[in-house]
Design an enzyme around this catalytic site. Structure first.
Site, short mmCIF file in Angstrom:
data_model
loop_
_atom_site.label_atom_id
_atom_site.label_comp_id
_atom_site.label_asym_id
_atom_site.label_seq_id
_atom_site.Cartn_x
_atom_site.Cartn_y
_atom_site.Cartn_z
N ASP A 1 28.72 -25.28 -27.24
CA ASP A 1 27.49 -24.50 -27.34
C ASP A 1 26.93 -24.71 -28.75
OD1 ASP A 1 26.68 -21.75 -25.43
OD2 ASP A 1 25.54 -22.24 -27.24
N PHE B 1 27.12 -19.97 -7.42
CA PHE B 1 26.58 -18.82 -6.68
C PHE B 1 27.16 -17.49 -7.16
CE2 PHE B 1 26.23 -22.53 -3.95
CZ PHE B 1 24.92 -22.44 -3.50
N ASN C 1 19.17 -17.84 -2.91
CA ASN C 1 18.74 -16.70 -3.72
C ASN C 1 17.44 -16.08 -3.20
OD1 ASN C 1 20.89 -16.54 -5.39
ND2 ASN C 1 19.85 -17.19 -7.25
N GLY D 1 16.23 0.33 -2.58
CA GLY D 1 16.38 0.92 -3.91
C GLY D 1 15.16 0.70 -4.75
N CYS E 1 18.51 -13.96 -12.28
CA CYS E 1 18.40 -15.01 -11.26
C CYS E 1 17.29 -14.78 -10.25
CB CYS E 1 19.73 -15.15 -10.53
SG CYS E 1 21.03 -15.76 -11.60
C1 UDX Z 1 22.47 -13.28 -7.82
C2 UDX Z 1 23.11 -13.97 -6.60
O1 UDX Z 1 23.75 -12.99 -5.78
C3 UDX Z 1 24.10 -15.02 -7.03
O2 UDX Z 1 24.61 -15.72 -5.89
C4 UDX Z 1 23.37 -16.00 -7.94
O3 UDX Z 1 24.18 -17.03 -8.36
C5 UDX Z 1 22.78 -15.27 -9.15
O4 UDX Z 1 21.88 -14.26 -8.66
P1 UDX Z 1 23.16 -11.40 -9.57
O5 UDX Z 1 21.78 -11.55 -10.11
O6 UDX Z 1 24.30 -11.36 -10.52
O7 UDX Z 1 23.48 -12.58 -8.53
O8 UDX Z 1 23.21 -10.02 -8.76
P2 UDX Z 1 23.20 -9.52 -7.24
O9 UDX Z 1 24.43 -8.76 -7.00
O10 UDX Z 1 22.88 -10.60 -6.29
O11 UDX Z 1 21.98 -8.47 -7.30
C6 UDX Z 1 20.66 -8.87 -7.66
C7 UDX Z 1 19.73 -7.68 -7.65
O12 UDX Z 1 19.49 -7.21 -6.33
C8 UDX Z 1 20.26 -6.45 -8.42
O13 UDX Z 1 19.20 -5.88 -9.14
C9 UDX Z 1 20.73 -5.53 -7.32
O14 UDX Z 1 20.74 -4.19 -7.70
C10 UDX Z 1 19.70 -5.81 -6.25
N1 UDX Z 1 20.16 -5.49 -4.88
C11 UDX Z 1 21.20 -6.16 -4.34
C12 UDX Z 1 19.48 -4.54 -4.12
O15 UDX Z 1 18.51 -3.92 -4.59
N2 UDX Z 1 19.90 -4.29 -2.85
C13 UDX Z 1 20.94 -4.94 -2.27
O16 UDX Z 1 21.24 -4.65 -1.10
C14 UDX Z 1 21.62 -5.90 -3.05
#
Ligand code: UDX
Length: 426
Positions: free
Chosen positions: A30, A152, A208, A253, A260
């Site tokens: 890095d 992922f 995604n 929500g 992401c």
């Molecule tokens: C996401 C993808 O899941 C992952 O595969 C990818 O590599 C990176 O992006 P991440 O951003 O860490 O991962 O979080 P994730 O758990 O997927 O939640 C994303 C957002 O969606 C959060 O703000 C979460 O609160 C929201 N969410 C998730 C909802 O509002 N409702 C749900 O049912 C699920």
């Protein structure tokens, strides 16, 4: 194998440590002095459950080293993973500045055949671009292959996800690189999808964006359910039990956030536009998501007598979801900005996030809710589930709870005399 990981953020550090678990020798490269110094001291520069223990284990065993020296790192390793950031550019497309700069360093220091793997989420066609960038800046042509191998993992459960992927995607047209990648992942008990780099890059964006679409679908449906006094949680359950749909990402929500989904949905929209095939469905996904905090504020206004001017609002949760200290694109920050526009007085709390320059942040929940007209749950932290509500109620000016994550027990709160408002949580 000897593996070089370029970029020591969530994806890079987790991927590197997982490879250590598989018995490989890893170098983390890095340019950021702060990150390298922290990692060399066995400390993570971000919060991720379980990862620091793994770092300490492999750092002590010298299975992983961290360096800023690109020359020796590239010369000594023949399998190189690019895990640098691809932030959102002004037009919504992914900014490939860091990826390009890594490609150029590789071409300068390449001393023999290398396999270069893009793990960062990158636009369709990036593997070809990396190939072009390297070739263009090479004085003498040394053979190499570029592979797309998207990651992922989710923040907050990065370790589990990286060790237990649903699938591994390998995008390459090279037999040699394909053989090496299959060998690298041979102990993972999940399907391996082999395809060309473009399809591999598209799989990541498509996955995604599909998940983001599920969230926006249930959030928009929740607004209708709200009017009809239907509990959207029951609807999610009933819909999600259909195995063709599945139960995940149907939690209504405040909308999705993080590093992401917002970025990747916009990038795919941009890719589609550039190809003259607009993805209108994803444009709606973004629109619904951006409107969700507005919808929630309107509910708050209605419940609190029409406006929020000078109302003290205690906001619990700054992170974009639980188990992370990441506030990027957090719906919570969006809501706070809107509360300020409404001239509300905001007090905030988060168990992990410490935002510099936030004079309105309090270290304990009790202090945060003192004199509050309302409490809003913005992040689904476990510790917000079973609070001592009776005591908190005594500290508040008015007993209003707005549950932006539908995570509290409405019945219990109402029996304690709270006015409870969730997202179509009837
Ligand atoms: C996401 C993808 O899941 C992952 O595969 C990818 O590599 C990176 O992006 P991440 O951003 O860490 O991962 O979080 P994730 O758990 O997927 O939640 C994303 C957002 O969606 C959060 O703000 C979460 O609160 C929201 N969410 C998730 C909802 O509002 N409702 C749900 O049912 C699920």
């Amino acid at each position: 194998m000897k593996i070089l990981i370029v970029g020591t953020g969530y994806v890079g550090t987790t991927t590197g440590l997982i490879f250590c678990e598989m018995g490989h020798q890893v170098t983390g490269l890095d340019l950021d002095d702060r990150k390298i110094k922290a990692l060399q001291a066995g400390k993570l520069h971000f919060y991720e459950p379980g990862l620091e223990d793994l770092l300490s284990k492999h750092f002590t065993a010298q299975n992983i080293i961290f360096t800023k020296n690109a020359k020796s790192a590239i010369e000594e390793n023949d399998l190189i993973f690019i895990c640098v950031g691809t932030p959102q550019g002004e037009d919504g497309s992914a900014d490939l500045t860091y990826v390009k700069s890594v490609a150029e360093s590789i071409s300068i220091y390449m001393n023999r055949y290398k396999v270069i793997v893009t793990k960062s989420t990158v636009p369709v066609g990036t593997a070809n671009l990396v190939t072009k960038w390297i070739k263009e800046s090479q004085d003498e042509q040394i053979p190499f292959d570029v592979v797309s191998n998207p990651e992922f993992l989710r923040e907050g459960s990065a370790l589990y996800d990286a060790l237990n992927p649903d699938r591994i995607v390998i995008g390459t047209t090279s037999e040699t690189a394909s053989k090496l990648m299959r060998e690298l992942y041979q102990n993972f008990p999940c399907p391996i999808i082999e395809t060309n780099p473009k399809a591999s890059e598209m799989i990541k964006y498509a996955a995604n964006s599909f998940l983001a679409m599920k969230i926006s679908y249930i959030n928009e449906l929740a607004r209708v359910c709200d009017d009809l006094k239907i509990n959207v949680k029951d609807v999610s359950k009933g819909v999600g039990l259909d195995h063709r749909i599945g139960p995940h990402f149907l939690k209504a929500g405040m909308g999705y956030g993080g590093s992401c989904f917002p970025k990747d949905v916009n990038a795919l929209i941009q890719i589609a536009k550039e190809n003259g095939k607009p993805l209108s469905i994803l444009e709606s996904v973004v629109q619904v998501n951006e409107g969700q905090p507005r919808y929630f504020i309107d509910k708050m206004k209605r419940a609190l007598g029409g406006d929020l001017k000078n109302k003290i609002i205690a906001v619990l949760g700054l992170a974009f979801k639980a188990n992370t200290d990441d506030t990027r694109e957090s719906p919570s920050l969006n809501l706070i900005d809107r509360l300020k526009v409404e001239q509300a007085k905001v007090k905030v709390h988060d168990p992990i996030v410490k935002m510099t320059g936030r004079s309105d942040q309090f270290p304990v929940i009790e202090e945060t809710v003192v004199d509050a007209d309302a409490l809003v749950i913005c992040t689904d932290w476990d510790e917000y589930k079973n609070l001592d509500w009776e005591s908190l109620k005594l500290l508040m000016k008015q007993p209003y709870i707005f549950d932006g994550r539908n995570m509290l027990d409405k019945g219990i709160l109402e029996s304690l005399g709270f006015h409870y408002v969730g997202v179509a949580n009837h």
